[in-house]
Design an enzyme around this catalytic site. Structure first.
Site, PDB file in Angstrom:
ATOM      1  N   SER A 149       0.810  -1.218   0.000  1.00 50.56           N
ATOM      2  CA  SER A 149       0.000   0.000   0.000  1.00 50.56           C
ATOM      3  C   SER A 149       0.840   1.264   0.000  1.00 50.56           C
ATOM      4  O   SER A 149       0.311   2.352  -0.216  1.00 50.56           O
ATOM      5  CB  SER A 149      -0.937   0.008   1.216  1.00 50.56           C
ATOM      6  OG  SER A 149      -0.200   0.055   2.415  1.00 50.56           O
ATOM      7  N   LYS A 192      -6.352   4.966   7.874  1.00 52.13           N
ATOM      8  CA  LYS A 192      -5.195   5.713   7.389  1.00 52.13           C
ATOM      9  C   LYS A 192      -5.514   7.210   7.279  1.00 52.13           C
ATOM     10  O   LYS A 192      -4.710   8.058   7.696  1.00 52.13           O
ATOM     11  CB  LYS A 192      -4.750   5.159   6.037  1.00 52.13           C
ATOM     12  CG  LYS A 192      -4.162   3.745   6.131  1.00 52.13           C
ATOM     13  CD  LYS A 192      -3.826   3.181   4.760  1.00 52.13           C
ATOM     14  CE  LYS A 192      -3.227   1.793   4.887  1.00 52.13           C
ATOM     15  NZ  LYS A 192      -2.910   1.187   3.568  1.00 52.13           N
TER      16      LYS A 192
END
Length: 842
Positions: A693, A736
Site C-alpha cells: 500500500s 489511514k
C-alpha cells in the site's frame, strides 16, 4: 489534469431512516434464517440431506461471523423433525468378560433395562434366601442329605458288622478309618488288643487276624473309592434341585423384562445369557454362601499372583448391571426462542429432545471424542470392568450431528487422526492414548465397537480449510461439503430491513433494550465501517453483539426505554477510548517531534506514507516518513529496498518496490539504456514492513528525488501501483485517513492538508464525523487518484507531463526534469565506461 477533492457527502454513507416503518425493534419479528448467506445455507441443507459416506460438512468463514449460532440453529430446526436414534449400553460378556457386549435399543428404553435389571437383582437378593429357607426347599434338601448320609452309613455299618463277626473293630481316627483286633470271650469284650497282647497270641491266631484285616481293608478301600462318586451324585442332585428352583424363579421374575425387550434381538439374547448365568450362580444370592466366598477367595489369589482382576470380582452382583452410555429421549422439550442454547453447554452432552441429537464438543480430546475405559484403585491394583466404560461425544451424537471447532481438534494430540479413522471405519472403537502410541501392550478391556451414523460439522476459518485440503489427502474424502459463509452482504434497503430483524432477534436473545430507528441506522453504519465498505455490511456478528450489549448498558444507565443512535455512538467512543492508549502514544511522539512527520512545507525525495497498526482487536492509522535518494548507477537501474536488505521488509512489500523499477524503465528513456542507483526507506521504522500500500508513495519519492522537485508535506499518500502507473485499491483506508487527520488536527488545520487515496477506495469511505466536518469546511481534503501522474501534480505542484509527438515530455514538467537527469546519468556512465576502457588498453 487537476484532481478535485472528494465531496463531503461521499465520505460517509448514512442510513436512510425513512426506509424503516417500525418504531423500535420490539415491533419486528425475529429473522428465521441468515442474512445474505444463501450459498452457505444451501450447502448446509445439501450436506445434511445426502446420506452418503464422506459427505460431512466444513463450515468456513471469518472469526466472529456467528457460524456457531447459525449452524446450531439450523441443525436444531432440522433435528427436531427427525427420529430419535437408538440407545446404547455396554453389558457383561459372560463368556469373555474382557470383551464387553454392546446393546442397541430403541430410543428411551435403555434406562428401563438398567432399572429392570437392578430391580431383578434386588429381588433375587431377597427371594432366593427366602426360597432356600422355605419348608419345601428344606425338606427336599434334607431328603437328599439324608439319602447321602444313609448310603454312607449303610456301607460302613455292613463293614463294621462283618468286622465284629471276625473280632475286628472299625475305628474312626483323625487321619481316617482303621481296623484293629479286639478281645473276645475273655472278660474284656470289645476292647482293642494292645500290641504286646497281640504278640502273645498263638501264631495261627495272629495269621488269621492279619488275613481277616487284609480282606476287610479291601472292603474299606472299595467303600472309600465309591464315596467321591456318591458325593458327586449328591452335589448333582443338590445342583439339580437348585437349578429347578432357580429356573422357576428366574422364569417368573424375568417374564416381564423379556417380553418388554422381545423385539430387540441383541437384548433378548443377552437376557437369555443372564438367565443361564443366574441359574449357574444362584448360590451367590444366599447371603454369605459358599459360592460367593469361593469367588472372593479366587479373586484374592489372582491379585496375589499379579494377575488382572476385573472390578466386579469382589462384587459378583455387578456382572448383571447395565452401563448406559447413550440415552435418547422421544419426549420433546421447549428451549425457548433460542433452541441452540442447550447446544452450547458441553456438559449437557448436547441437545436431545424429540429428534436427532446435536452435540457441540468444546474440548475435543481423543478420549472425549471416542470414549475411554476408566480404572479404579482397589487393594493396591488398578482394576476395571464394563461398568467403567465411558462414552464420548461421538457416542452421544450418533444418529445426529457432531459440531467441532477445527482449530481445537487440530490442537489436540491424536484427536484428528482418531476422528478420521472413526469416520473411515464407520464405527466407534474405544482406544486409549497408550494403545494408540503402542506404549501399552496389555489390553484390559476390548469393548465391542458401535456402528457410526452421523454428520460431523467442522467450523473454522478459511485458511484451515485450504490448508487441510492441500496437506491432508483424507480430508477431501471425508469432508466433501464446504459451507462458505460470506464476510459481508450488500447494503441495500431490503438487506437493511433484514439486518434490523437480525438485531431484533439479538436483543431478545440477550434480553437487551430494543433499538429505535436511529439506533438501528447507527448500528448498520457501524457494520459498514467494520466491513470497510460503504456499500457492504459485515456479517461478523460478534463485534455487533458486543456493541449492542454496551449500548444497552449506556441506555439503561440513563433510564431509557430503548437504544438510540446516541447510545450507540457513546458505546463506540467508549470502546475506542478503552483501547486508545497506543494510538495516543503514537500521536504524542509525532506531535512532540520524537517521530519526525512534517505536515507543512515541501521537501524533495520525502513523502508521508500511511500504514495501519493492528494490536489485538484495535487498529489505527499511523503516518510514516518515506525518503528516497538517487545517484548514477553502474549497469541497469536498481532500486535498493533498505527494509528488505535488513530483513524488515516482507515479500509483498519487496514485490511493490520491484514494480517501481518496471514503471521507471517503461516511462523514462525508452530507447536509451540508463542506469540509476536509488535507495528507499521507512524512516524511524523499527518493526517489520509488509504490504504494497506504500508503493505509490515510494514512487512519488523516487520521482521527486530524480526531478529534484519538492513534495508538499501537507499531503499524505496511500495506494499501491502497478507497472502501468495505475493506482490500485488498498485496505484500511478509513484508519489511514483518520490517522493523518489526527496529526494535522493536533498541530492545527491549515486548509492545505489532505490525503491521496486510490479512486477505487472512494466507495469504502466511512469516515468519522469530525473528518467529514473538516472536509465540508474546506480545512481538509481527500483526493481520489487513478494514475501516478495525477498524484505527481498534486504533490509537486507541477504537471507530470505527457510525452508528445516528438517523443519528449513538455519543457519544465516533472517527468521532463526526471528524464533529463536520468539521461545525464546515462551519459556520465557511458563516459566513465569509455575512460575505463581506454585506461585498460593503456
Amino acid at each position: 489534469m487537476a484532481v478535485d477533492p472528494i465531496p463531503a457527502d461521499l465520505l460517509y454513507r448514512a442510513c436512510d431512516l425513512k426506509q424503516f416503518t417500525f418504531e423500535t425493534t420490539a415491533d419486528l419479528e425475529d429473522l428465521p434464517g441468515l442474512v445474505g448467506q444463501e450459498r452457505a445455507v444451501e450447502a448446509l441443507r445439501f450436506g445434511t440431506s445426502i446420506h452418503r459416506h464422506g459427505y460431512n460438512i466444513f463450515v468456513l468463514g471469518p472469526e466472529g461471523a456467528g457460524k456457531h449460532e447459525a449452524v446450531l440453529g439450523f441443525l436444531a430446526n432440522l433435528a427436531v423433525r427427525q427420529k430419535a436414534p437408538s440407545d446404547w449400553a455396554y453389558v457383561n460378556n459372560f463368556r469373555s468378560p474382557n470383551k464387553p457386549i454392546v446393546l442397541e435399543m430403541a430410543a428411551g428404553s435403555a434406562r428401563g433395562l438398567k432399572e429392570g435389571m437392578a430391580r431383578l437383582i434386588d429381588d433375587f437378593k431377597i427371594s432366593v434366601p427366602a426360597i432356600l429357607e422355605s419348608e419345601e426347599y428344606q425338606n427336599r434338601r434334607q431328603s437328599i442329605e439324608e439319602e447321602y448320609r444313609e448310603r454312607q452309613e449303610k456301607a460302613f455299618e455292613e463293614l463294621r458288622m462283618n468286622a465284629e463277626a471276625e473280632s475286628i473293630a472299625l475305628l474312626r481316627t483323625p487321619s481316617g478309618f482303621a481296623l484293629a483286633p479286639i478281645h473276645h470271650g475273655d472278660g474284656h469284650e470289645g476292647e482293642v488288643l494292645k500290641p504286646d497282647e497281640f504278640n502273645r497270641l498263638p501264631e495261627a491266631e495272629r495269621k488269621r487276624i492279619e488275613t481277616t484285616i487284609q480282606a476287610l481293608q479291601k472292603e474299606l478301600a472299595e467303600i472309600l473309592e465309591h464315596i467321591p462318586a456318591w458325593e458327586k451324585e449328591h452335589r448333582d442332585r443338590v445342583t439339580k434341585l437348585n437349578r429347578e428352583i432357580a429356573e422357576r424363579l428366574i422364569e417368573q421374575s424375568m417374564r416381564d423384562l423379556r417380553q418388554r425387550f422381545d423385539t430387540m434381538p441383541a437384548v433378548r439374547d443377552w437376557l437369555a445369557a443372564v438367565a443361564a448365568d443366574l441359574v449357574d450362580n444362584i448360590g451367590i444370592f444366599a447371603g454369605q454362601g459358599d459360592q460367593q466366598q469361593q469367588q472372593v477367595t479366587i479373586a484374592l489369589q489372582a491379585m496375589a499372583q499379579g494377575q488382572p482382576l476385573p472390578f466386579g470380582a469382589l462384587n459378583p452382583f455387578r456382572r448383571y448391571e447395565v452401563n448406559v452410555i447413550v440415552e435418547n429421549n422421544n419426549v420433546p422439550r421447549s428451549v425457548g426462542t433460542s433452541p441452540w442454547k442447550a447446544h452450547m453447554e458441553p456438559d449437557t452432552g448436547g441437545y436431545i429432545g424429540g429428534g436427532a441429537p446435536i452435540v457441540y464438543e468444546d474440548h475435543p480430546t481423543l478420549q472425549n471424542l471416542v470414549g475411554r475405559v476408566e480404572h479404579l484403585p482397589q487393594m493396591g491394583a488398578l482394576i476395571t470392568d464394563f461398568m467403567l466404560i465411558k462414552g464420548g461425544s461421538l457416542h452421544r451424537a450418533n444418529g445426529g450431528y457432531l459440531v467441532l471447532d477445527a482449530l481445537k481438534i487440530l490442537r489436540e494430540p491424536l484427536a484428528w487422526d482418531a476422528l478420521k479413522r472413526t469416520l473411515r471405519r464407520r464405527k466407534i472403537v474405544i482406544e486409549s492414548p497408550g494403545e494408540f502410541l503402542s506404549l501399552v501392550s496389555t489390553v484390559s478391556l476390548e469393548p465391542e465397537p458401535i456402528p457410526l451414523d452421523l454428520k460431523v460439522v467442522l467450523l473454522g476459518e478459511r485458511y484451515l480449510y485450504y490448508m487441510l485440503s492441500n496437506l491432508d489427502p483424507e480430508f477431501s474424502q471425508l469432508f466433501k461439503v464446504a459451507a462458505d459463509f460470506e464476510d459481508e452482504i450488500d447494503r441495500e434497503a431490503e438487506n437493511d430491513l433484514l439486518y434490523a430483524r437480525l438485531l431484533a432477534g439479538m436483543c431478545r436473545k440477550e434480553e437487551l433494550l430494543p433499538l429505535d430507528r436511529s439506533g438501528v441506522s447507527r448500528v448498520i453504519e457501524r457494520a459498514s465501517r467494520l466491513a470497510e465498505d460503504a456499500e457492504k455490511i459485515t456479517t461478523a456478528m460478534r463485534p455487533i453483539e458486543d456493541l449492542l450489549r454496551e449500548a444497552d448498558f449506556v441506555a439503561r444507565s440513563e433510564s431509557k426505554a430503548c437504544i438510540s443512535a446516541g447510545h450507540v455512538d457513546a458505546a463506540i467512543e467508549a470502546q475506542i477510548a478503552r483501547a486508545d492508549r497506543m494510538r495516543e502514544r503514537s500521536l504524542e511522539m509525532i506531535t512532540r517531534d520524537i517521530v519526525m512527520i512534517d505536515t507543512e512545507g515541501a521537501v524533495a525525495g520525502q513523502v508521508n506514507g500511511l500504514s495501519v497498526l493492528s494490536m489485538g482487536a484495535v487498529s489505527f492509522g499511523r503516518p510514516s516518513r518515506i525518503t528516497a535518494r538517487v545517484r548514477m548507477g553502474m549497469g541497469a537501474a536498481r532500486v535498493l529496498d533498505i527494509e528488505r536488505e535488513v530483513d524488515l521488509g516482507g515479500p509483498i512489500h519487496s514485490k511493490g518496490v520491484l514494480i517501481l523499477s518496471g514503471y521507471l524503465s517503461a516511462t523514462f528513456l525508452p530507447e536509451i539504456p540508463f542506469s540509476m542507483s536509488a535507495s528507499l526507506v521507512f524512516e524511524q521504522s523499527y518493526g517489520g514492513v509488509d504490504g504494497d500500500s506504500a508503493s505509490s508513495a515510494e514512487l512519488y519519492a523516487l520521482i521527486s528525488a530524480l526531478a529534484e522537485m519538492p513534495i508538499t508535506q501537507a499531503l499524505a499518500v496511500t495506494g499501491s501501483v502497478n507497472q502501468l502507473g495505475e493506482v490500485q485499491a488498498i485496505g484500511g483506508v478509513n484508519d489511514k485517513i483518520e490517522g493523518f487527520f489526527d496529526i494535522c488536527m493536533r498541530r492545527g488545520l491549515t486548509g492545505d492538508q489532505g490525503v491521496l487515496i486510490p479512486a477505487a477506495n472512494v466507495k469504502h469511505l466511512m469516515l468519522r464525523q469530525d473528518v467529514v466536518d473538516a472536509v465540508e469546511r474546506g480545512m481538509f481534503a481527500i483526493y481520489p487518484i487513478e494514475r501516478i501522474e495525477d498524484g505527481v501534480e498534486l504533490l509537486m505542484g507541477c504537471p507530470a507531463g505527457e510525452r508528445g509527438p516528438d517523443g519528449k515530455f513538455p519543457q519544465g514538467s516533472v517527468y521532463a526534469r526526471a528524464e533529463a537527469r536520468l539521461a545525464a546519468f546515462a551519459e556520465n556512465q557511458r563516459r566513465f565506461a569509455q575512460r575505463a576502457d581506454e585506461n585498460g588498453k593503456k
